[in-house]
Motif scaffolding. Structure first.
Motif, PDB file in Angstrom:
ATOM      1  N   PHE A  92      40.442 -15.453 -65.429  1.00 17.07           N
ATOM      2  CA  PHE A  92      39.166 -14.954 -63.825  1.00 17.07           C
ATOM      3  C   PHE A  92      39.458 -13.705 -63.958  1.00 17.07           C
ATOM      4  CE2 PHE A  92      39.601 -14.715 -58.928  1.00 17.07           C
ATOM      5  CZ  PHE A  92      38.501 -15.463 -58.696  1.00 17.07           C
ATOM      6  N   ASP A  93      40.303 -12.903 -63.353  1.00 16.77           N
ATOM      7  CA  ASP A  93      40.237 -10.925 -63.234  1.00 16.77           C
ATOM      8  C   ASP A  93      38.781 -10.442 -63.991  1.00 16.77           C
ATOM      9  OD1 ASP A  93      42.083 -11.446 -61.468  1.00 16.77           O
ATOM     10  OD2 ASP A  93      43.157 -10.261 -62.488  1.00 16.77           O
ATOM     11  N   LEU A 130      35.388 -12.200 -62.857  1.00 20.60           N
ATOM     12  CA  LEU A 130      35.258 -11.568 -61.152  1.00 20.60           C
ATOM     13  C   LEU A 130      34.657  -9.877 -61.849  1.00 20.60           C
ATOM     14  CD1 LEU A 130      35.728 -12.047 -58.355  1.00 20.60           C
ATOM     15  CD2 LEU A 130      38.009 -10.422 -58.744  1.00 20.60           C
ATOM     16  N   VAL A 131      34.956  -9.098 -62.305  1.00 17.68           N
ATOM     17  CA  VAL A 131      34.862  -7.852 -62.362  1.00 17.68           C
ATOM     18  C   VAL A 131      33.200  -7.643 -62.846  1.00 17.68           C
ATOM     19  CG1 VAL A 131      35.035  -5.580 -64.000  1.00 17.68           C
ATOM     20  CG2 VAL A 131      37.113  -6.601 -62.854  1.00 17.68           C
ATOM     21  N   LEU A 187      31.058  -8.618 -59.920  1.00 13.39           N
ATOM     22  CA  LEU A 187      30.765  -8.007 -59.387  1.00 13.39           C
ATOM     23  C   LEU A 187      30.438  -6.607 -59.598  1.00 13.39           C
ATOM     24  CD1 LEU A 187      34.604  -7.854 -57.046  1.00 13.39           C
ATOM     25  CD2 LEU A 187      31.872  -8.697 -56.368  1.00 13.39           C
ATOM     26  N   GLY A 188      30.248  -6.094 -60.882  1.00 15.47           N
ATOM     27  CA  GLY A 188      29.850  -5.448 -61.759  1.00 15.47           C
ATOM     28  C   GLY A 188      28.040  -5.803 -61.562  1.00 15.47           C
ATOM     29  N   THR A 223      26.659  -7.456 -59.379  1.00 10.10           N
ATOM     30  CA  THR A 223      25.910  -7.606 -58.428  1.00 10.10           C
ATOM     31  C   THR A 223      25.684  -6.557 -57.368  1.00 10.10           C
ATOM     32  OG1 THR A 223      27.381  -9.315 -57.819  1.00 10.10           O
ATOM     33  CG2 THR A 223      26.233  -8.229 -55.603  1.00 10.10           C
ATOM     34  N   ALA A 224      26.644  -5.478 -57.977  1.00 10.01           N
ATOM     35  CA  ALA A 224      26.677  -3.745 -57.655  1.00 10.01           C
ATOM     36  C   ALA A 224      25.620  -3.092 -58.078  1.00 10.01           C
ATOM     37  CB  ALA A 224      27.553  -2.469 -57.148  1.00 10.01           C
ATOM     38  N   CYS A 264      21.839  -3.732 -56.710  1.00  9.82           N
ATOM     39  CA  CYS A 264      21.361  -3.142 -55.355  1.00  9.82           C
ATOM     40  C   CYS A 264      21.201  -1.576 -56.602  1.00  9.82           C
ATOM     41  CB  CYS A 264      22.829  -2.659 -54.879  1.00  9.82           C
ATOM     42  SG  CYS A 264      23.645  -4.220 -54.178  1.00  9.82           S
TER      43      CYS A 264
END
Lengths: 294, 296
Positions: free
Chosen positions: A12-13, A16-17, A20-21, A23-24, A27
């Motif tokens: 999961f970790d 997750l990384v 989130l990476g 998604t960033a 941006c």
């Protein structure tokens, strides 16, 4: 924090990384794409061959902007607007926040002023009466119309005021006993204590004045009074026809000088990108400070 | 405290701000009279002919008014929902991240779009969604014909909502993160000792811990039901998508400042202001009553 070491938790970790990476990245990719387009050849850009790396790398667009007096004129107007506008905002915010941070006991009518302030934030006459008023003040085509904007930055005033209210009363009492008048107390005692929150609201002002295009569009009738955002808006965004077909819009986007426009957009982003690291450092802290209430 | 003589200085301090406020916020309030007039700029507010509620009556006979009210509320409500759920999920995920440096790094990046103007971002979006742009490039891999996104009225509201959520989710995350740091760490310890898994801790500790924030924000968002975002839509729309993208604010701009129908546009603007003001007052009252929330 509890640390778990099961396999599922570790998997999961990792996910997750990655998520989130990703998604960033989402941006910043659009901003990167703009930079890449601005550094590509126009033909490659308009035919959609440019991906994440420039095709036919060149600084042609930026060189062309160097000779564009209209662009620099607008840029200069924006600089003036930011400097004048945020300095004035700073002074006004301080001068409103300090008296309004007093109790109604120490400052009669404090609550009346406070309600007027909040009322103007929540209710306004709307676009047309506002426009007619500014016009009748003779501020059309005048940079002061842009500097003074639509109203006092009420949100910032409340932020600073809340901060002042939470300072220990003893500080001011001690100053008064030592013979400090209200102006002296504000400037020499309150201002130094409020640096983070003042930095936050000032950066908000700077970003507001730099980004605002609508006042420039409505209150400046001639293009040589436009601030940069209005100039870019007119150039890039406006699809100006009442009866345009889908095909015509497509044609127009192909004809427009995409690399040049991308370069102008990128230059307009630079000031925000430059102050952003400072902004980021201050604003979370500043907002939290101002929003905590007794 | 011996601050008796201070009051006159306080008035002096308020003078610049309140003069400014008077000129640009309070004087325009009298201009609301335009909504009840057949306003002629040459005659001004004082000499234009009073026509009572004619502008309002006429406004409701227009087909436009139904469209723009529907579009405004539809887009605004979708934005409110999106701008609540996405930052909430993002904050919860970020909270699960154990690498502190990576966490900071991600936060720094996702806040950035909030500080760029819609003029800039519209320029970028128009490029990205253009006929030969990267989005159509990606679609072509899946054998989908290029789409003229900004000519499609059916897609426009969704582009508006998703790009707004994209711009703001990072910044909106701040509030949820602040609420998350407010949760007592010993609750997690206790839950872990009791054998709660990560999911169980999320459901039983984290979510209840930020529920008040979520409810408070939902209540406060009520005031924004008529604010669909002028800057964004104004910079992205065109006549082809008026049917699904025209909102009250853009309509007021076109009708009032471009078509010079001052009375009609002011009437519409006034209606919007009054409804919004009512909604905001109600939402603040509810927030104060149930969550003891005060802005000052």
């Amino acid at each position: 924090m509890v640390i778990e070491k099961t396999l599922g938790s570790k998997a999961f970790d990792v996910l997750l990384v990655l998520f989130l990476g990703g998604t960033a990245l989402l941006c910043v990719l659009p901003l990167w794409y703009t930079l890449v387009i601005s550094l590509s050849e126009n033909a490659a850009a308009s035919s959609g061959q440019v991906g994440l790396w420039p095709v036919g790398f060149n600084f042609g667009a930026y060189q062309e902007i160097m000779g564009d007096s209209k662009f620099f004129n607008s840029f200069w107007i924006s600089i003036q607007r930011v400097v004048l506008g945020s300095s004035i905002n700073f002074v006004i915010i301080l001068l409103l926040a300090y008296p309004l941070s007093k109790n109604a006991k120490d400052f009669p009518f404090r609550n009346v002023f406070m309600w007027i302030l909040v009322f103007t934030m929540l209710f306004n006459g709307g676009l047309i009466p506002w426009y007619q008023t500014v016009k009748s003040l003779g501020l059309i085509n005048n940079i002061w119309a842009l500097v003074l904007g639509q109203s006092v930055p009420v949100f910032s005033v409340i932020l600073v005021m809340n901060f002042f209210r939470n300072l220990p009363k003893e500080i001011e009492e001690a100053a008064v006993v030592d013979g400090s008048g209200p102006w002296h107390t504000l400037i020499k005692i309150f201002v130094p204590l409020a640096v983070p929150v003042l930095a936050t609201v000032t950066l908000f002002s700077i970003v507001y004045h730099w980004n605002e295009f609508f006042n420039g569009l409505v209150l400046m009738s001639a293009a040589d009074h436009y601030p940069l955002q209005t100039y870019i808006q007119q150039l890039v965004v406006i699809i100006d026809a009442q009866t345009m077909t889908a095909e015509q819009i497509q044609k127009m986007s192909e004809l427009s000088n995409q690399t040049l426009n991308a370069a102008k957009i990128f230059i307009a982003m630079i000031p925000v990108l430059v102050i952003y690291p400072f902004l980021q450092k201050f604003f979370i802290h500043g907002i939290t400070l101002g929003s905590v209430k007794e | 405290m011996k601050t008796k003589g201070y009051t006159k200085h306080y008035y002096l301090m308020l003078l610049p701000g309140f003069s400014w406020l008077t000129l640009f916020s309070i004087v325009p309030l009298f201009g609301i009279a335009i909504a009840f007039q057949d306003f002629n700029p040459g005659l001004g507010v004082f000499h234009s002919e009073w026509i009572g509620l004619e502008n309002f009556k006429y406004m409701f006979t227009l087909n436009d008014s139904k469209t723009i009210f529907f579009n405004t509320i539809f887009i605004a409500v979708m934005k409110i929902i999106g701008n609540m759920i996405v930052p909430l999920i993002f904050a919860l995920l970020l909270n699960e991240l154990r690498l502190a440096i990576f966490k900071k790094w991600i936060q720094t990046i996702v806040y950035l779009p909030h500080f760029l103007s819609w003029v800039i971002l519209s320029g970028i979006l128009l490029d990205i969604f253009s006929y030969n742009g990267p989005i159509n490039g990606i679609l072509s891999i899946f054998d989908i014909n290029p789409i003229l996104f900004f000519a499609r009225a059916d897609l426009f509201p969704f582009i508006i909502v998703s790009s707004d959520v994209w711009k703001e989710f990072g910044f909106n995350t701040i509030i949820f993160l602040a609420a998350l740091t407010g949760i007592n760490p010993s609750l997690y310890e206790a839950a872990a000792i009791d054998g709660a898994s990560r999911i169980q801790r999320l459901l039983n500790v984290t979510l209840p811990g930020i529920m008040t924030t979520v409810i408070l924000l939902s209540v406060l968002s009520l005031g924004n039901v008529l604010n669909a975002g002028f800057d964004q839509i104004f910079n992205l729309y065109n006549p082809l998508v008026y049917s699904s993208g025209d909102i009250i604010d853009t309509w007021v701009y076109r009708t009032g400042l471009l078509n010079l129908q001052y009375g009609l546009a002011t009437a519409m603007g006034l209606l919007k202001s009054v409804i919004s003001f009512t909604l905001i007052s109600v939402s603040y009252f509810l927030a104060y009553k149930f969550a003891n929330y005060r802005i000052f």
